[in-house]
Each structure stands twice: as structure tokens, then as C-alpha cells.
Design a protein around this motif. Structure first.
Motif, PDB file in Angstrom:
ATOM      1  N   ALA A  28       5.781   0.351   2.718  1.00  0.00           N
ATOM      2  CA  ALA A  28       4.423  -0.059   2.335  1.00  0.00           C
ATOM      3  C   ALA A  28       4.404  -0.601   0.912  1.00  0.00           C
ATOM      4  O   ALA A  28       3.708  -1.591   0.619  1.00  0.00           O
ATOM      5  CB  ALA A  28       3.460   1.112   2.482  1.00  0.00           C
ATOM      6  N   LEU A  53       0.875  11.485   2.911  1.00  0.00           N
ATOM      7  CA  LEU A  53       1.436  10.862   4.108  1.00  0.00           C
ATOM      8  C   LEU A  53       2.340  11.843   4.868  1.00  0.00           C
ATOM      9  O   LEU A  53       2.249  11.964   6.097  1.00  0.00           O
ATOM     10  CB  LEU A  53       2.219   9.616   3.702  1.00  0.00           C
ATOM     11  CG  LEU A  53       2.997   8.878   4.786  1.00  0.00           C
ATOM     12  CD1 LEU A  53       2.099   8.459   5.927  1.00  0.00           C
ATOM     13  CD2 LEU A  53       3.702   7.660   4.180  1.00  0.00           C
ATOM     14  N   LEU A  97      -0.694   0.969   3.810  1.00  0.00           N
ATOM     15  CA  LEU A  97      -0.149   1.764   4.910  1.00  0.00           C
ATOM     16  C   LEU A  97      -0.733   1.391   6.281  1.00  0.00           C
ATOM     17  O   LEU A  97       0.028   1.236   7.250  1.00  0.00           O
ATOM     18  CB  LEU A  97      -0.361   3.259   4.641  1.00  0.00           C
ATOM     19  CG  LEU A  97       0.673   3.926   3.741  1.00  0.00           C
ATOM     20  CD1 LEU A  97       0.218   5.336   3.359  1.00  0.00           C
ATOM     21  CD2 LEU A  97       2.029   3.975   4.440  1.00  0.00           C
ATOM     22  N   CYS A 150      -4.265   7.799   6.523  1.00  0.00           N
ATOM     23  CA  CYS A 150      -3.698   6.529   6.978  1.00  0.00           C
ATOM     24  C   CYS A 150      -3.916   6.297   8.465  1.00  0.00           C
ATOM     25  O   CYS A 150      -3.564   5.245   8.997  1.00  0.00           O
ATOM     26  CB  CYS A 150      -2.209   6.488   6.663  1.00  0.00           C
ATOM     27  SG  CYS A 150      -1.254   7.774   7.485  1.00  0.00           S
ATOM     28  N   HIS A 199       6.527   5.029   3.098  1.00  0.00           N
ATOM     29  CA  HIS A 199       6.042   4.894   1.725  1.00  0.00           C
ATOM     30  C   HIS A 199       6.759   3.734   1.028  1.00  0.00           C
ATOM     31  O   HIS A 199       6.116   2.870   0.400  1.00  0.00           O
ATOM     32  CB  HIS A 199       6.313   6.224   1.000  1.00  0.00           C
ATOM     33  CG  HIS A 199       5.739   6.328  -0.358  1.00  0.00           C
ATOM     34  ND1 HIS A 199       6.526   6.410  -1.490  1.00  0.00           N
ATOM     35  CD2 HIS A 199       4.459   6.420  -0.793  1.00  0.00           C
ATOM     36  CE1 HIS A 199       5.761   6.552  -2.553  1.00  0.00           C
ATOM     37  NE2 HIS A 199       4.493   6.554  -2.165  1.00  0.00           N
TER      38      HIS A 199
END
Length: 461
Positions: free
Chosen positions: A432, A407, A451, A254, A429
């Protein structure tokens, strides 16, 4: 930061404040906040009908004095006293303001709002039959709960037997644990906090907000390069589940770390390279993500990752071997079924006692445990916990946990400690997913793809 305190902490703070205030001043503060919240919900006052369900505690007193203020705004207020020891001053004040004291029974005309002042924060879980019957007479009417929905366990978020399900909960001084932790949190509806001037200690349960996450996000220094920003390694996927590797890498890639390495099953390698050409092969890392779709390779992958003595995210298939990570710098990311197997517990019991089981697992395994759910709970071995309140029901989709693991691994590699990485990663999370969904269906890859857009809004000065 939303901070949720225990009943004992609140009672101690209230006692200290009461010692400095005139008698009744604290209840009047709470009542005023409650009355204005009800008026906001109604949209107007004159001619509207409000029913107060009043028990014996201070919440009943708050409801009665709020009723006084509503009556002065032209609201038709009626109170049903569900206890012989309802607040005498509040009852007298409501009568004097033109309010009516009635009895539970069939309702001749609909009320616009019901105010739940049945049980205070010190009450036991569950409701007495008289309260259940009273609620039955007004079923379908919007409910505003005073402090917490009556019948829930305030300090654990558990429910036992009948309880109120509110559309709005107006709480005073601070949030309580039941406001954040399921299943009680589901009964709260929207939350509104009224400041009454309490001086409170550190809270045992918290919920990160956007500003807290922004403060935690890693940012490259002026002289940064890809290695100083952190390198995260991913060992996930298999011939059976090659997509898990792609989703784990997508979460890791990300942009928050300087490099992503993939060292998983060869069957997934071409898929990862095609989607993420910037991902490189095996080498030294600052954190590992292990287990998603790893199938029978999970134990070996976890042992090799722990041998590097760097932080590890233990997910999915690797959770069967979570004991190997005991006492290490690790984040374990089970859902309720996986945690039930880890603790030899019943899944339904885990779902009934989210906070208790997350804390137990963190203590027994001496690691940070992230128990995935509608309100994900992140617990440390010492019992401190954070609850994630971002997200959407559409996030309940296959592969979403793989993205989350990647992540969190990136945040670990960038230098966050396991508790911060897990709780910030869970917040991102969920946020997003909400951004990707826009009230419609999503799949896990949508979350990963969104993200960077979310992070751009959080990291732009």
C-alpha cells in the motif's frame, strides 16, 4: 512464495542431484543461467568487456564457464584469478574460447560488467585483502554476483568486514537467507533465480508474494454478517498522542473485518468518530490492538486486553510490558530501538543481526515478533521466519507503525493466526505504501487511505 534455504540444505540437495547427473552438468547449468543474465544486463554481447573475479570455490567455476559462453557471443572476457586453486577445467576452457587470464591491477579501459565469483556460499564472511584490492581497481563498474555477494554471511544475512555490493545477484536452485535478510540483502541488488533442478525440503525463511497474500485474505461467506466477519478492538492514543488512535483505527478499518470498536483515551474519541463514523464503542471483540500512543495508559490497556483471552497486537508503548503477553496469542511489533530495550541489547547490534534478534525475542517471549525495518522480519517462537520485501523508503514516516498494528489486528479478528496475520499485514502495508508513494513522499494516513484500493485489486476475481 520465495523460499530461502540454508547452505547445508542446498549442499545436501546438490549432492543428491550430482549423483544422478554426468560430471560437470550441474556447473554447466549454473554457468548458462549466469551467462544469459549477464547478456541481458549488457543488452548485447559483441565487443562488450567483462571481467571475472575468480576464487577457489564452485562460484569461481561457474563464473569461468559463464565466461566461456560469453566469449562465444563476442564478449571480450578477462579473468583475474584470486586463488592458486581456481577451477582448472574452467580456466582451460576460458583460454580455449579466447578469454584472457590476467592479473589484478589498474584497468586501461573500463569494463562493462564485473562478475563476482570470489567466494562460494560456503565461504566465511569478509574478504581477503587481495579481493578487496581487486574490487578497488574496478570500483564503479556494475557487479553481477554469483549466488551471493562475496563476503556476506549466507545463513544469517549478516556482514562482517568488507564485502561485495552487487547490482544483480544470480542465484541457483533456491534463494538463500542472505538474499532476504538485511544487511546482506541490501548488498544483493536485484535477484534472479536460475532453476537447476534441486529437490529441497521446507525452508526456514520465506517471503510472501502477492498470490500467497491473496490466499490468506479473509472473504465473507454468502451468509456472513458483521459479527461473523470478526470484530477488532483498538486501545490506542492519548491526550498527548491523539493521532495515534486515528491511525490505528484507520489501519483496522480497511474492510477486512466486520466491525471496529474504539476503547481508547476519551481525548481521541471525537477525532476517531469524525474520521470513521462506522467505528463503534466498547464491547466484545475477537482481537485487540494495544499501545500506539497510549502513553501511561499502556500497561492497563494491555492487561485489560489480555484478560479477554483473544489475540492481541502489542505495539509501541505497550511493548514495555510485552512480558505480560508471554505464551499468549500475540503479535509484538517493535522497531530496532524498541527491540533493543526489550532484550537489553544494543540497537546497532540488532540492526546488524536482524534475523537473530527477531528469533531470540520470539523464543524468549513465546510470541510472534515482527521486527520492523527495510525488510521486516516476522519470527515465530520455533524459529521459522518470514521476511517482507514490499515497501518503499518513503514508508519511514511517523505513524506508519500505528497503521500496521491496526491492519494486523483486523486480520487476527478475521481468523488468521498470529504468524500469518503479521506477515500478510506487513506485506499489505508495504504494498500500500508503494502504491501510495508512486516514487514520491507519503505520510502514514496515505498508506491507510490506499489500503482499500490495494485490497480491491487483490480480492477481485
Amino acid at each position: 512464495m520465495i523460499r530461502a534455504h540454508t547452505v547445508e540444505q542446498v549442499r545436501t540437495a546438490e549432492a543428491a542431484l550430482l549423483a544422478r547427473l554426468p560430471e560437470g552438468a550441474l556447473m554447466q547449468r549454473a554457468a548458462a543461467g549466469l551467462a544469459y543474465a549477464v547478456l541481458d544486463l549488457l543488452g548485447s554481447g559483441y565487443g562488450r568487456r567483462v571481467l571475472l573475479l575468480v576464487g577457489s570455490g564452485d562460484n569461481g567455476g561457474d563464473a569461468l564457464y559463464a565466461g566461456v559462453l560469453l566469449a562465444r557471443r563476442g564478449v571480450q572476457v578477462e579473468a583475474w584469478l584470486l586463488s592458486s586453486s581456481a577451477h582448472e577445467g574452467g580456466v582451460a576452457a576460458l583460454r580455449a574460447a579466447g578469454g584472457r587470464i590476467g592479473s589484478p591491477g589498474p584497468v586501461p579501459a573500463p569494463y562493462d560488467v564485473v562478475v563476482d565469483g570470489i567466494v562460494g556460499i560456503g565461504g566465511r564472511p569478509g574478504l581477503r585483502p587481495a579481493a578487496v584490492a581487486a574490487l578497488g581497481h574496478v570500483a564503479g563498474t556494475p557487479v553481477v554476483a554469483v549466488d551471493v555477494p562475496s563476503g556476506v554471511d549466507v545463513d544469517t544475512g549478516e556482514v562482517a568486514g568488507p564485502h561485495v555490493s552487487a547490482d544483480l545477484t544470480v542465484t541457483f536452485g533456491t534463494h538463500k537467507i542472505a538474499h532476504l535478510v538485511d544487511p546482506a540483502a541490501r548488498a544483493c541488488g536485484a535477484l534472479q533465480l536460475v532453476d537447476i533442478g534441486l529437490d529441497l525440503p521446507e525452508a526456514p525463511v520465506e517471503a510472501l508474494q502477492a498470490a500467497d497474500v491473496v490466499a490468506l485474505l479473509p472473504r465473507p461467506a454468502a451468509d456472513a454478517h458483521k459479527y461473523t466477519r470478526g470484530v477488532v478492538g483498538v486501545r490506542s492514543g492519548s491526550a498527548t498522542y491523539p493521532g495515534a488512535a486515528l491511525l490505528s483505527v484507520a489501519g483496522a478499518a480497511c474492510g477486512l473485518a466486520g466491525m471496529v470498536r474504539y476503547d481508547g483515551d476519551p481525548a481521541a474519541l471525537d477525532l476517531v468518530r469524525a474520521a470513521h463514523p462506522e467505528v463503534v464503542g466498547p464491547g466484545r471483540v475477537q482481537a485487540w490492538v494495544v499501545g500506539s500512543g497510549s502513553d501511561d495508559r499502556a500497561e492497563d490497556a494491555l492487561r485489560r486486553s489480555l484478560a479477554d483471552d483473544v489475540p492481541v497486537v502489542v505495539d509501541a508503548d505497550a511493548l514495555a510490558f510485552a512480558g505480560l503477553a508471554r505464551g499468549r496469542s500475540a503479535v509484538l511489533t517493535p522497531h530496532a530501538g524498541e527491540l533493543a530495550r526489550m532484550l537489553d541489547a544494543d540497537r546497532a547490534d540488532v540492526e546488524a543481526r536482524w534475523l537473530d534478534h527477531a528469533r531470540r525475542a520470539a523464543h524468549e517471549l513465546d510470541a510472534v515478533v515482527l521486527l520492523k525495518g527495510r525488510h521486516t522480519v516476522v519470527a515465530r517462537p520455533d524459529g521459522r521466519a518470514r521476511v517482507t520485501t514490499t515497501g518503499t523508503p518513503w514508508l519511514a514516516t511517523a505513524g506508519a507503525g500505528d497503521v500496521l498494528g491496526g491492519l494486523i489486528g483486523t486480520l487476527l479478528a478475521a481468523g488468521l493466526d498470529p504468524f500469518d496475520a503479521a506477515s500478510a499485514g506487513s506485506w499489505l502495508h508495504g504494498a500500500a505504501a508503494t502504491l501510495a508513494a508512486q516514487d514520491g513522499p507519503i505520510v502514514a494516513s496515505d498508506v491507510a487511505a490506499t489500503l482499500p484500493d490495494l485490497l480491491a485489486t487483490l480480492t477481485t476475481p
